[in-house]
Design a protein around this motif. Sequence first.
Motif, PDB file in Angstrom:
ATOM      1  N   ILE A   1       0.824  -1.211   0.000  1.00  0.00           N
ATOM      2  CA  ILE A   1       0.000   0.000   0.000  1.00  0.00           C
ATOM      3  C   ILE A   1       0.863   1.268   0.000  1.00  0.00           C
ATOM      4  O   ILE A   1       0.358   2.373   0.185  1.00  0.00           O
ATOM      5  N   GLY A   2       2.170   1.083  -0.189  1.00  0.00           N
ATOM      6  CA  GLY A   2       3.067   2.226  -0.327  1.00  0.00           C
ATOM      7  C   GLY A   2       3.747   2.685   0.932  1.00  0.00           C
ATOM      8  O   GLY A   2       4.436   3.710   0.933  1.00  0.00           O
ATOM      9  N   VAL A   3       3.578   1.947   2.031  1.00  0.00           N
ATOM     10  CA  VAL A   3       4.172   2.340   3.313  1.00  0.00           C
ATOM     11  C   VAL A   3       5.433   1.517   3.544  1.00  0.00           C
ATOM     12  O   VAL A   3       5.391   0.289   3.598  1.00  0.00           O
ATOM     13  N   GLN A   4       6.560   2.199   3.689  1.00  0.00           N
ATOM     14  CA  GLN A   4       7.841   1.524   3.888  1.00  0.00           C
ATOM     15  C   GLN A   4       8.234   1.531   5.368  1.00  0.00           C
ATOM     16  O   GLN A   4       7.753   2.344   6.161  1.00  0.00           O
ATOM     17  N   ARG A   5       9.135   0.618   5.699  1.00  0.00           N
ATOM     18  CA  ARG A   5       9.624   0.544   7.075  1.00  0.00           C
ATOM     19  C   ARG A   5      10.156   1.892   7.536  1.00  0.00           C
ATOM     20  O   ARG A   5       9.880   2.334   8.659  1.00  0.00           O
ATOM     21  N   GLU A   6      10.915   2.560   6.674  1.00  0.00           N
ATOM     22  CA  GLU A   6      11.505   3.841   7.039  1.00  0.00           C
ATOM     23  C   GLU A   6      10.436   4.890   7.340  1.00  0.00           C
ATOM     24  O   GLU A   6      10.641   5.777   8.169  1.00  0.00           O
ATOM     25  N   HIS A   7       9.309   4.790   6.650  1.00  0.00           N
ATOM     26  CA  HIS A   7       8.218   5.732   6.910  1.00  0.00           C
ATOM     27  C   HIS A   7       7.699   5.569   8.340  1.00  0.00           C
ATOM     28  O   HIS A   7       7.474   6.560   9.053  1.00  0.00           O
ATOM     29  N   ILE A   8       7.502   4.314   8.733  1.00  0.00           N
ATOM     30  CA  ILE A   8       6.972   4.050  10.074  1.00  0.00           C
ATOM     31  C   ILE A   8       7.948   4.533  11.137  1.00  0.00           C
ATOM     32  O   ILE A   8       7.559   5.177  12.118  1.00  0.00           O
ATOM     33  N   LEU A   9       9.228   4.234  10.939  1.00  0.00           N
ATOM     34  CA  LEU A   9      10.223   4.661  11.931  1.00  0.00           C
ATOM     35  C   LEU A   9      10.313   6.180  12.000  1.00  0.00           C
ATOM     36  O   LEU A   9      10.459   6.745  13.097  1.00  0.00           O
ATOM     37  N   ARG A  10      10.196   6.856  10.854  1.00  0.00           N
ATOM     38  CA  ARG A  10      10.240   8.318  10.878  1.00  0.00           C
ATOM     39  C   ARG A  10       9.002   8.874  11.587  1.00  0.00           C
ATOM     40  O   ARG A  10       9.099   9.833  12.367  1.00  0.00           O
ATOM     41  N   GLY A  11       7.848   8.251  11.341  1.00  0.00           N
ATOM     42  CA  GLY A  11       6.638   8.696  12.025  1.00  0.00           C
ATOM     43  C   GLY A  11       6.728   8.487  13.525  1.00  0.00           C
ATOM     44  O   GLY A  11       6.333   9.362  14.312  1.00  0.00           O
ATOM     45  N   LEU A  12       7.260   7.342  13.943  1.00  0.00           N
ATOM     46  CA  LEU A  12       7.435   7.088  15.367  1.00  0.00           C
ATOM     47  C   LEU A  12       8.443   8.048  15.979  1.00  0.00           C
ATOM     48  O   LEU A  12       8.287   8.496  17.126  1.00  0.00           O
ATOM     49  N   ASP A  13       9.485   8.365  15.217  1.00  0.00           N
ATOM     50  CA  ASP A  13      10.475   9.320  15.707  1.00  0.00           C
ATOM     51  C   ASP A  13       9.855  10.697  15.912  1.00  0.00           C
ATOM     52  O   ASP A  13      10.196  11.412  16.862  1.00  0.00           O
ATOM     53  N   ASP A  14       8.929  11.074  15.026  1.00  0.00           N
ATOM     54  CA  ASP A  14       8.196  12.333  15.218  1.00  0.00           C
ATOM     55  C   ASP A  14       7.435  12.317  16.539  1.00  0.00           C
ATOM     56  O   ASP A  14       7.398  13.320  17.263  1.00  0.00           O
ATOM     57  N   LEU A  15       6.816  11.170  16.857  1.00  0.00           N
ATOM     58  CA  LEU A  15       6.032  11.065  18.086  1.00  0.00           C
ATOM     59  C   LEU A  15       6.902  10.962  19.325  1.00  0.00           C
ATOM     60  O   LEU A  15       6.435  11.218  20.441  1.00  0.00           O
ATOM     61  N   ALA A  16       8.161  10.588  19.140  1.00  0.00           N
ATOM     62  CA  ALA A  16       9.065  10.427  20.289  1.00  0.00           C
ATOM     63  C   ALA A  16       9.280  11.727  21.036  1.00  0.00           C
ATOM     64  O   ALA A  16       9.731  11.719  22.191  1.00  0.00           O
ATOM     65  N   HIS A  17       8.949  12.843  20.413  1.00  0.00           N
ATOM     66  CA  HIS A  17       9.097  14.146  21.063  1.00  0.00           C
ATOM     67  C   HIS A  17       7.833  14.541  21.827  1.00  0.00           C
ATOM     68  O   HIS A  17       7.748  15.655  22.352  1.00  0.00           O
ATOM     69  N   THR A  18       6.850  13.650  21.872  1.00  0.00           N
ATOM     70  CA  THR A  18       5.591  13.914  22.571  1.00  0.00           C
ATOM     71  C   THR A  18       5.441  12.936  23.731  1.00  0.00           C
ATOM     72  O   THR A  18       6.271  12.039  23.917  1.00  0.00           O
TER      73      THR A  18
END
Length: 329
Positions: free
Chosen positions: A291-308
Amino acid sequence: MDFVSQSIQEAVRGAMDDSTLLVADSHNFPIVQGLGATVLVAEPHIDVVNDIRTTHRYEKVIAVGGCSALDVGRACAEPGALTVFPSILSHSCLSTDRSVLIRDGIRTSMRTVAPVVTVISKPSVQAAHRGQGVKWTASGLGDLFSSLSASIEYQWPSGADDRIQLSLIGVTSRVPIVRAAAEWVLGSPGQTGDLDLWTLARYSHESSLEVLRLGHTRLNAASEHLLCYRLQERYRYPSDRATHGRLVSIGTLLVCAMFSRSSKEHDFYRSIRRLYEKSGLPSDYGGLNRIGVQREHILRGLDDLAHTNCLLGRLYRRYGSGMADDVFG
């Protein structure tokens, strides 16, 4: 909720009068635009809402389409003056009083207006879910099941990110509608395309009414939705592949896995994996890549949330990429 045997065009025509403004997405705009004053919604942007409110005169709003059109319709209507016609069951916000709108590039949930009635055109919705449209059924289930992870987060105290004293009954008892929906899917013969759409519609409707009864969305949307929004904002996926419910299901599976790990409720996680298989939701990197979602996308999204301080952010700070790889690898 009303089920009708008419097409969406016929049903909307019967609900129209001269004081009504139609709000429709790109799929439904050509179908209803000849019925009266109609606004096309491409994205649920706050600027679209402001433009509608300042340039159109209306007393009632009819919103037709998927979640974006319904979100804008809810934001533009006055209390007691909104009717919604969901054309697909790709989300569980059919009848709520919240809208997710884009402001300065960020998706934000805000209180808006609940519909007076939610109308399901059986022939139109059924046609939308046939063949390749079964993805909308999977998406609707993904959004619905997000209440499981939201319930976990609701009861998972900040600072207790390793071992928690939280029972499975404590999680599922707070979201009885979604628990019943999960049991329905697991007990149904066949796969996603064999599920009864009207049962799904009722569960989605009832789940969204819970927001009205509770007065908050904390048992409907939490970290899994925040991750979804970060992915959407960063990568602009085609909405007909990486649907809202599919993206939301990523965070739901992560939270359920970490809950099972921390609480030793391993049977629960095995049930969730079966639920994903039955529902047609991606549960590994291969399915996500399709569906177009790569592992790196998920890790980058989680990294964004790591600041919350949201649950997925806290867990990612503690466990890093291994958290995702253990689930999807």
